[in-house]
Scaffold this motif. Structure first.
Motif, PDB file in Angstrom:
ATOM      1  N   LEU A 146       0.580  -1.242   0.051  1.00 30.52           N
ATOM      2  CA  LEU A 146      -0.161   0.302  -0.071  1.00 30.52           C
ATOM      3  C   LEU A 146       0.888   1.338   0.126  1.00 30.52           C
ATOM      4  O   LEU A 146       1.807   1.379   0.447  1.00 30.52           O
ATOM      5  CB  LEU A 146      -0.975  -0.098   1.085  1.00 30.52           C
ATOM      6  CG  LEU A 146      -1.783  -1.037   1.040  1.00 30.52           C
ATOM      7  CD1 LEU A 146      -2.628  -1.303   2.980  1.00 30.52           C
ATOM      8  CD2 LEU A 146      -2.819  -0.594   0.253  1.00 30.52           C
ATOM      9  N   GLN A 150      -2.533   4.886   2.099  1.00 27.11           N
ATOM     10  CA  GLN A 150      -3.258   4.403   2.880  1.00 27.11           C
ATOM     11  C   GLN A 150      -3.272   3.020   4.258  1.00 27.11           C
ATOM     12  O   GLN A 150      -2.870   2.599   5.210  1.00 27.11           O
ATOM     13  CB  GLN A 150      -3.022   2.789   1.729  1.00 27.11           C
ATOM     14  CG  GLN A 150      -3.801   3.453   0.398  1.00 27.11           C
ATOM     15  CD  GLN A 150      -4.023   2.584  -1.444  1.00 27.11           C
ATOM     16  OE1 GLN A 150      -2.268   1.596  -0.784  1.00 27.11           O
ATOM     17  NE2 GLN A 150      -4.317   2.475  -2.225  1.00 27.11           N
ATOM     18  N   LEU A 176      -7.457  -0.460  -0.368  1.00 25.61           N
ATOM     19  CA  LEU A 176      -7.672  -0.278   0.350  1.00 25.61           C
ATOM     20  C   LEU A 176      -8.718  -0.815   1.380  1.00 25.61           C
ATOM     21  O   LEU A 176      -8.640  -2.117   2.242  1.00 25.61           O
ATOM     22  CB  LEU A 176      -7.340   1.155   1.219  1.00 25.61           C
ATOM     23  CG  LEU A 176      -7.634   1.468   2.380  1.00 25.61           C
ATOM     24  CD1 LEU A 176      -5.930   0.748   3.180  1.00 25.61           C
ATOM     25  CD2 LEU A 176      -7.178   2.898   2.991  1.00 25.61           C
TER      26      LEU A 176
END
Length: 622
Positions: A146, A150, A176
């Motif tokens: 990520l 995130q 996410l």
């Protein structure tokens, strides 16, 4: 473990002419069974130099030993090329096993070694997967990587905080959310129904493998007061159990959830769980984009969820994702941001109007045309199908689930992207509606090139989608019948990397599942839909390489933004009848968006990020 013995274990490999002494009990009389070979293989010839069949003084034992010696001295690789059993001799096994043809991976795929050990992979092999700039969340060792913002939101979720996050189209909200769901399920692994996955609409709920918030709550239409709805839920044992056992409630596409309903749910949780905290103390994970489709209201007065009386108390942390992954062209990103806020510069207006040109694609695939109404979608796809003169193949779904009431069952099944009856022809333009791996994902476009029996697919060097090991994760074999005369479509998919992948597509399972594991509705069908046209509503969340939009048909706030933001680039976007007045953003949403935090800024302890990307854009547009 005992093994059957042939008697060879007691034979010395001296083979002298002297008569053999009597052997033990293991040396039983044994006439070796001659090996069986296909008619195409040469028969085993015995050398005459070591054979003397006319010797009258030769005893039966000596003859057997001579035959064994001759067989051993004359064995050849061609004769043993296809043994019926694996040879026990390792050297012989290596020499005699047939050489398997190496499977060629489709363009864009990585092998197991390339995927698991990227540092040892040549740069040319890794270059098959092409990312936009900045790079999107990607897998490393099977785990999604990520972005920093995130990761900060995920960390707050793991700590048990209730959060809301949003972002413009293409900022990785869905990526996410999938990681949040995976993390929470692992955290609450001892209670399989602790994490409730819901959404404001059936389509959005299906995309995350959950149910609508109405279905989870057991409130039906939810038009009564909270106290009456709570009494109704108490009479529903399953719904009551869900409220009591849920520890985390996920709500996706919250932009279409009415603010009054949010307050009712908040109050119901307090009543049923006997806890004065919002939602009875349940942790909330809420996401969506209020700049997209608004809630449906019969009175015409829109009340967003963030206008609910209990919104701030229930969700103390609200964040805005700023890093765009879907588009790499900064000019296009800026144009979409202007459209999102409903204020376009003259430069952007001129650019959008210039996109009315016709785009010709050399590979035979056309753009997906987005319509606001389902009737227009059906008419467009039906007309294109009629222009094909190939045979029609009909695929009917297999539906199931615990819900048996016809109207409720039909309503649940209608939320699936997969259709109950799918007609396909050779040459039909189709879209994949399920994520299969990193290259073939929900939204991948392709063209049906033929229909074939699965039993013959691998013989024809055609991979079966989801079944052939491709280095991107191994999936269990599907339960669809094979080799029974059923012909499935072979689709040539266009990959985002520019390559192509030819795959046979077999049925996959789609389901609406409660937190308890109860499957309310399920559908087994080909994960394909006709893709000459698609509704704007169903396109929400999709990423499309080629998009055609007629804005003259748009009638709702946010529709133009949803439609145009599906495209990955200006080069693959065609816009007809562009009208700046159709680009509308609700002033309530614009004003509220100024209160959002930046996830990165909040991680450093700065609280509300007044200098976030969102606020900078607003200063430019207002």
């Amino acid at each position: 473990m005992s093994r059957a013995k042939s008697g060879l274990g007691s034979v010395k490999r001296d083979f002298s002419d002297a008569p053999m002494s009597s052997q033990g009990s293991e040396a039983l009389p044994w006439d070796p069974t001659p090996p069986k070979y296909p008619s195409s293989q040469p028969t085993l010839s015995v050398s005459t130099a070591t054979t003397d069949a006319s010797n009258p003084k030769e005893t039966p034992r000596e003859r057997r030993l001579r035959e064994i010696q001759n067989a051993l001295s004359n064995r050849t690789t061609p004769a043993l090329a296809q043994p019926t059993k694996r040879p026990s001799d390792p050297d012989l096994a290596e020499a005699t096993q047939p050489t398997k043809k190496a499977r060629k991976l489709p363009p864009g795929y990585l092998s197991d070694d390339e995927y698991d050990a990227p540092k040892r992979t040549s740069s040319s092999a890794r270059a098959k997967v092409v990312h936009t700039a900045p790079p999107p969340p990607k897998r490393k060792g099977g785990k999604i990587q990520l972005s920093e913002e995130q990761q900060q939101i995920l960390a707050l979720v793991e700590q048990g905080q209730s959060v809301f996050y949003t972002g413009s189209a293409g900022t990785g909200k869905s990526v996410l959310l999938r990681e949040i769901i995976k993390t929470l399920k692992k955290k609450h692994s001892r209670s399989h129904d602790a994490v409730a996955m819901t959404a404001s609409t059936g389509i959005a709920a299906c995309n995350i493998g959950g149910v609508t918030i109405h279905s989870f709550a057991g409130i039906g239409l939810g038009i009564e007061e909270a106290e009456k709805l709570a009494d109704k839920i108490r009479k529903n044992k399953k719904a009551m159990t869900r409220w009591q056992r849920t520890k985390v409630l996920i709500i996706d596409e919250v932009s279409m959830l009415d603010g009054d309903l949010f307050d009712k749910l908040c109050r119901i949780g307090c009543i049923l769980r006997r806890n004065t905290e919002p939602f009875g103390g349940i942790q909330l994970i809420v996401t969506g984009d209020f700049f997209q489709l608004p809630p449906v209201s019969k009175s015409g007065a829109v009340k967003f969820a963030f206008e609910a009386l209990k919104w701030k108390e229930a969700i103390p942390r609200t964040f805005n994702l700023t890093q765009v992954f879907r588009q790499s062209d900064q000019e296009f990103i800026d144009m979409l941001n202007e459209m999102r806020f409903g204020r376009l510069s003259q430069k952007s207006i001129d650019k959008f109007r210039s996109l009315s040109r016709e785009i010709r694609y050399e590979d035979g695939l056309g753009p997906t045309e987005l319509f606001p109404r389902r009737e227009d979608v059906a008419n467009s796809n039906t007309t294109r199908m009629k222009h094909l003169d190939s045979k029609i193949h009909v695929f009917t779904s297999s539906d199931g689930g615990t819900v048996v009431e016809p109207q409720q069952r039909d309503r649940l099944l209608s939320n699936f992207m997969a259709e109950q009856r799918l007609e396909l022809r050779e040459g039909a333009q189709v879209m994949l509606i399920k994520n299969m791996d990193e290259s073939l994902v929900n939204g991948s476009m392709g063209r049906v090139i033929k229909f074939s029996d699965p039993a013959k697919a691998l013989q024809e060097d055609v991979d079966i989608l989801g079944e052939t090991a491709n280095g991107l994760g191994k999936k269990p074999m599907s339960t669809a019948p094979a080799g029974k005369g059923i012909l499935y479509p072979v689709v040539e998919f266009q990959l985002a990397s520019g390559g192509k992948a030819t795959m046979m597509v077999k049925p996959e399972s789609f389901k609406v599942e409660l937190p308890t594991g109860e499957v309310q509705a399920s559908r087994t069908q080909l994960p394909l839909i006709l893709a000459w046209a698609l509704s704007i509503h169903k396109s929400q969340g999709q990423t499309l390489e080629r998009v055609k939009v007629d804005l003259g048909r748009v009638f709702e706030k946010g529709q133009a933004y949803v439609a145009l933001s599906r495209a990955t680039s200006l080069e693959g976007l065609q816009v007809l009848r562009f009208d700046p007045s159709k680009v509308m953003a609700h002033p309530k949403v614009v004003e509220w968006s100024k209160t959002l935090e930046s996830a990165i800024a909040s991680s450093s302890g700065s609280g509300v990020a007044s200098g976030s990307k969102m606020d900078e854009d607003e200063e430019d547009y207002w």
